[in-house]
Write a protein that holds these residues in place. Structure first.
Motif: not given
Length: 143
Positions: A119-143
């Motif tokens: 479960l932890c591995l899946g959540v971590g991998l999913g979050t990592w893939l989401y962040e990677r796709a978001r950064l690749k698409a050029g979406v800025e991080k909102i602080s």
């Protein structure tokens, strides 16, 4: 905490839990392959307290092949009545390493750790893939 840090922590936690599950699984397989069997008797209960209350763990007594009487407490709360006979698996070279020969007593720990690890591995991998796709698409991080 950023999503990248959360993903890393979740991945590390997942790998640690899976390593623990692997160790427990290996330990159980080793016990089963070299174990002596003996009848054991539930001689009492050990009460353990926690935040939610207390639980009784069965205390089992058995005799080794050499006639030495040993006692151990189950690793989980069992549904055993005092005086009930159960089959015990024990390491002949270390009779203190004993368990009741039932599925839950032998395998529940490694299954639970493995499930939480996945479960932890899946959540971590999913979050990592989401962040990677978001950064690749050029979406800025909102602080």
């Amino acid at each position: 905490m950023s999503n990248g840090t959360s993903a890393t922590l979740s991945l590390v936690l997942g790998l640690g839990l899976l390593a623990g599950a692997g160790y427990m699984f290996s330990d159980t397989r080793q016990l089963i392959s070299a174990a002596e069997k003996a009848p054991g008797i539930v001689v009492g209960f050990e009460r353990r307290s926690s935040k939610g209350g207390s639980t009784d763990y069965s205390v089992i007594e058995f005799a080794t092949a050499s006639g030495e009487v040993r006692r151990f407490t189950t690793s989980g709360p069992g549904d055993y009545a005092k005086g009930k006979t159960v089959e015990v698996l024990y390491d002949a070279s270390d009779p203190a390493h004993a368990r009741v020969n039932v599925f839950i007593e032998l395998w529940l720990g490694s299954l639970a750790l493995g499930a939480f690890g996945l479960l932890c591995l899946g959540v971590g991998l999913g979050t990592w893939l989401y962040e990677r796709a978001r950064l690749k698409a050029g979406v800025e991080k909102i602080s």
